[in-house]
Design a protein around this motif. Structure first.
Motif, PDB file in Angstrom:
ATOM      1  N   HIS A 130     -17.860   2.513  -3.886  1.00 38.23           N
ATOM      2  CA  HIS A 130     -18.763   1.649  -3.225  1.00 38.23           C
ATOM      3  C   HIS A 130     -19.812   1.249  -4.337  1.00 38.23           C
ATOM      4  CE1 HIS A 130     -17.577   3.900   0.426  1.00 38.23           C
ATOM      5  NE2 HIS A 130     -17.807   2.720   1.220  1.00 38.23           N
ATOM      6  N   VAL A 133     -23.317  -4.773  -5.425  1.00 35.42           N
ATOM      7  CA  VAL A 133     -23.040  -6.075  -6.114  1.00 35.42           C
ATOM      8  C   VAL A 133     -24.416  -7.087  -6.342  1.00 35.42           C
ATOM      9  CG1 VAL A 133     -20.598  -6.031  -5.363  1.00 35.42           C
ATOM     10  CG2 VAL A 133     -22.455  -7.205  -3.840  1.00 35.42           C
ATOM     11  N   ASN A 149     -26.602  -5.019  -1.410  1.00 36.59           N
ATOM     12  CA  ASN A 149     -25.396  -5.634  -1.053  1.00 36.59           C
ATOM     13  C   ASN A 149     -24.418  -4.781  -1.457  1.00 36.59           C
ATOM     14  OD1 ASN A 149     -26.542  -7.573   0.734  1.00 36.59           O
ATOM     15  ND2 ASN A 149     -26.788  -8.826  -0.895  1.00 36.59           N
ATOM     16  N   TRP A 150     -23.546  -4.134  -0.790  1.00 35.37           N
ATOM     17  CA  TRP A 150     -22.328  -3.107  -1.527  1.00 35.37           C
ATOM     18  C   TRP A 150     -20.991  -3.808  -1.207  1.00 35.37           C
ATOM     19  CZ3 TRP A 150     -19.366  -1.029   2.392  1.00 35.37           C
ATOM     20  CH2 TRP A 150     -19.785  -0.904   3.652  1.00 35.37           C
ATOM     21  N   GLU A 151     -19.982  -3.458  -1.750  1.00 40.82           N
ATOM     22  CA  GLU A 151     -18.508  -3.477  -1.427  1.00 40.82           C
ATOM     23  C   GLU A 151     -17.739  -2.341  -1.741  1.00 40.82           C
ATOM     24  OE1 GLU A 151     -17.401  -6.692  -3.711  1.00 40.82           O
ATOM     25  OE2 GLU A 151     -18.638  -8.469  -2.574  1.00 40.82           O
ATOM     26  N   SER A 152     -16.975  -1.830  -0.810  1.00 32.38           N
ATOM     27  CA  SER A 152     -15.899  -0.640  -1.018  1.00 32.38           C
ATOM     28  C   SER A 152     -14.566  -1.152  -1.533  1.00 32.38           C
ATOM     29  CB  SER A 152     -15.900  -0.027   0.280  1.00 32.38           C
ATOM     30  OG  SER A 152     -14.852   1.142   0.303  1.00 32.38           O
ATOM     31  N   SER A 153     -14.319  -0.613  -2.717  1.00 31.79           N
ATOM     32  CA  SER A 153     -13.089  -0.674  -3.226  1.00 31.79           C
ATOM     33  C   SER A 153     -11.915  -0.009  -2.314  1.00 31.79           C
ATOM     34  CB  SER A 153     -12.846  -0.340  -4.633  1.00 31.79           C
ATOM     35  OG  SER A 153     -13.105   0.865  -4.771  1.00 31.79           O
ATOM     36  N   THR A 157     -14.227  -3.129   2.362  1.00 29.93           N
ATOM     37  CA  THR A 157     -15.552  -3.616   3.439  1.00 29.93           C
ATOM     38  C   THR A 157     -16.621  -3.735   2.461  1.00 29.93           C
ATOM     39  OG1 THR A 157     -15.880  -1.026   3.538  1.00 29.93           O
ATOM     40  CG2 THR A 157     -14.776  -1.912   5.299  1.00 29.93           C
ATOM     41  N   LYS A 158     -17.595  -4.480   3.181  1.00 29.35           N
ATOM     42  CA  LYS A 158     -18.684  -4.844   2.638  1.00 29.35           C
ATOM     43  C   LYS A 158     -20.136  -4.698   3.671  1.00 29.35           C
ATOM     44  CE  LYS A 158     -17.484  -8.737   1.455  1.00 29.35           C
ATOM     45  NZ  LYS A 158     -17.311  -9.908   0.828  1.00 29.35           N
ATOM     46  N   THR A 160     -24.704  -4.153   3.842  1.00 33.31           N
ATOM     47  CA  THR A 160     -26.055  -4.190   3.434  1.00 33.31           C
ATOM     48  C   THR A 160     -26.782  -3.102   3.695  1.00 33.31           C
ATOM     49  OG1 THR A 160     -26.199  -6.701   3.204  1.00 33.31           O
ATOM     50  CG2 THR A 160     -28.429  -5.461   3.255  1.00 33.31           C
TER      51      THR A 160
END
Length: 519
Positions: A130, A133, A149-153, A157-158, A160
């Protein structure tokens, strides 16, 4: 470990490396709601395999010492440094005064995952894969971060997550210092690159002696850098070279990466004997060349913590792998960040005094190590006729290594272990003697040393690049110079922890600590 990232937490920790995981453990053991977001998937490869004995005592504070010591990592009783071809190796003995004071050489993929999972066991909500970004800032104060703000590899998913407090342990890529503050200061004289690989079937330094398992460091006779030789717990030897970038182009001309790496062994005297007929191991990540290469620049952020945020580990500063200070400084900063925020949360300190505490803790520890590392480089770059760490009539570096021992073993930041029979006041005196010795090395160049004019230093005129950078760092940290000589709050926090009340988290005993804030 929960599988759903909450929309709100008290403390968000960005990065699950040693600094982030350590800070999260300290906070969770105080029953503070903390979330850790790590971009990579654990276990993940990482360099920096040799640790200081001081890390054991930091781990004791979060209940992880026995877990780590029983894991099977390589016992490190000290470290050997051959800084001149005509001098014997200098040795710093970790266990001379206390047999339990040994350090470790570790496979960092395993070591870091142990710490990450331990934070989860203490009550932190931990998430790998996670990546943070970006940050969002308060409308009332555009310098105060309030959400990430995050993004999951892993899941595509993304989202806040909002927070009251932020600890930036994002590593060398950074977050606050690189994306928002843009205040990292590069140390030009330590703009190095590292090139390394792993070997199977090589000997360990010190076989048949009490030095067995110690890393061996050998300066390159052409004065361009140095070589590390470190046994780790997967039955390989990590062997790498750290070389200033200005020499790499010439050294690598016409060679592949592997040819360039192997060519550096040709100018060494001791490491090739240890390596013998060993063979290079495959790439540990299962891809590409068995030889790794990465920039190894030294830097420090000016702003390491204000308001509701703290920078820790490589996000805040990186010196150099020489003397293996990385994880030690990560723990110093992580503990400082955690307890300074706890003090605010508990109403024991305001934001400003808490931030001043963290700023001083991190910069004092960093600057002490920085100056000692610079002294080592000053010796190595000067060649056979360069008497920096020795008097002209000395043919060893034993006296110098005895003087700098409190810093390179980490005791300058933690004091003496309670099991030791030593006197804490004597140790304080030793730290002062260490820094007095180091400061003198940069007060004026030694006789015969090459002079490089530099009109911008504003100090003493003509100095070489190492002198210039060392003096510039001391100038920028002049507020903290008096504290470089003695103990600081981290030692007091660790020592007092054993005397505090205890409570239970998830069935395990944890230490309840009322932070000591010294400003």
């Amino acid at each position: 470990m929960t599988s759903i990232i909450p929309s709100k937490t008290t403390v968000l920790v960005v990065g699950g490396g040693p600094a982030g995981s350590y800070a999260a453990s300290v906070l969770a053991r105080r029953q503070i709601d903390v979330v850790v977001l790590e971009a990579a998937k654990f276990p993940r490869y990482h360099i920096g395999e040799s640790l200081l004995a001081s890390t054991n005592y930091f781990l004791e504070y979060i209940g992880a010492r026995e877990k780590v010591l029983s894991y099977g990592f390589v016992r490190k009783p000290g470290g050997a440094f051959k800084l001149r071809k005509d001098f014997p190796p200098a040795y710093t003995n970790f266990i001379d005064h206390n047999t339990g004071n040994h350090a470790l050489n570790v496979n960092r993929a395993e070591y870091d995952e142990v710490l990450f999972r331990h934070a989860g066991e203490q009550g932190a909500k931990i998430f790998d894969q996670h990546r943070v970004v970006g940050l969002e800032f308060s409308e009332k104060d555009r310098t105060r971060p309030v959400a990430a703000n995050w993004e999951s590899s892993a899941h595509g998913t993304k989202g806040t997550i909002h927070f009251d407090y932020l600890i930036d342990g994002a590593g060398r890529q950074g977050l606050l210092s690189t994306k928002y503050h843009k205040d990292r200061q590069i140390t030009t004289s330590l703009k190095n690159s590292a090139i390394w690989a792993y070997w199977k079937g090589a000997k360990r330094y010190g076989e048949g002696t009490d030095r067995y398992g110690s890393p061996f460091i050998e300066a390159l006779p052409d004065n361009t850098g140095w070589c590390w030789y470190i046994p780790i717990n997967d039955d390989t030897i990590s062997v790498g070279f750290v070389i200033h970038e200005e020499f790499i182009k010439e050294k690598r001309a016409g060679k592949t990466l592997e040819e360039y790496y192997l060519s550096q062994f040709d100018i060494l005297t001791e490491v090739p004997k240890l390596r013998g007929d060993a063979t290079m191991a495959p790439n540990k990540e299962g891809k590409g060349s068995p030889v790794y290469m990465a920039s190894d620049y030294s830097y420090a952020a000016e702003d390491v913590g204000r308001l509701n945020y703290r920078l820790v580990g490589d996000s805040a500063a990186f010196i150099d792998p020489f003397f293996s200070s990385g994880v030690h400084l990560a723990f110093v900063g992580a503990l400082s960040a955690a307890v300074s925020l706890i003090a605010v949360i508990d109403g024991e300190a305001d934001e400003e005094s808490s931030a001043v505490f963290h700023d001083a803790e991190l910069k004092v520890a960093y600057t002490r190590f920085f100056m000692v590392v610079m002294a080592g480089y000053k010796q190595m770059r000067g060649g056979l006729n360069n008497d920096v760490l020795n008097d002209v009539d000395e043919k060893t570096f034993d006296r110098a290594f005895n003087l700098i021992r409190p810093v390179i073993q980490g005791t300058a930041d933690i004091g003496l272990d309670k099991q030791s029979t030593g006197d804490a006041k004597l140790n304080e005196k030793e730290v002062r003697e260490t820094m007095d010795f180091i400061f003198r090395l940069f007060s004026h160049p030694p006789p015969g040393q090459k002079q490089v004019p530099h009109e911008d230093d504003g100090l003493h005129g003509n100095v070489d690049d190492l002198d210039r950078d060392a003096r510039a760092r001391l100038k920028s940290f002049s507020l903290y110079v008096p504290h470089l000589h003695g103990h600081d709050g981290v030692m007091n926090i660790l020592q007092s922890a054993q005397e505090k009340m205890k409570f239970t988290v998830n069935g395990s005993t944890a230490i309840q600590l009322k932070p000591i804030i010294q400003v």
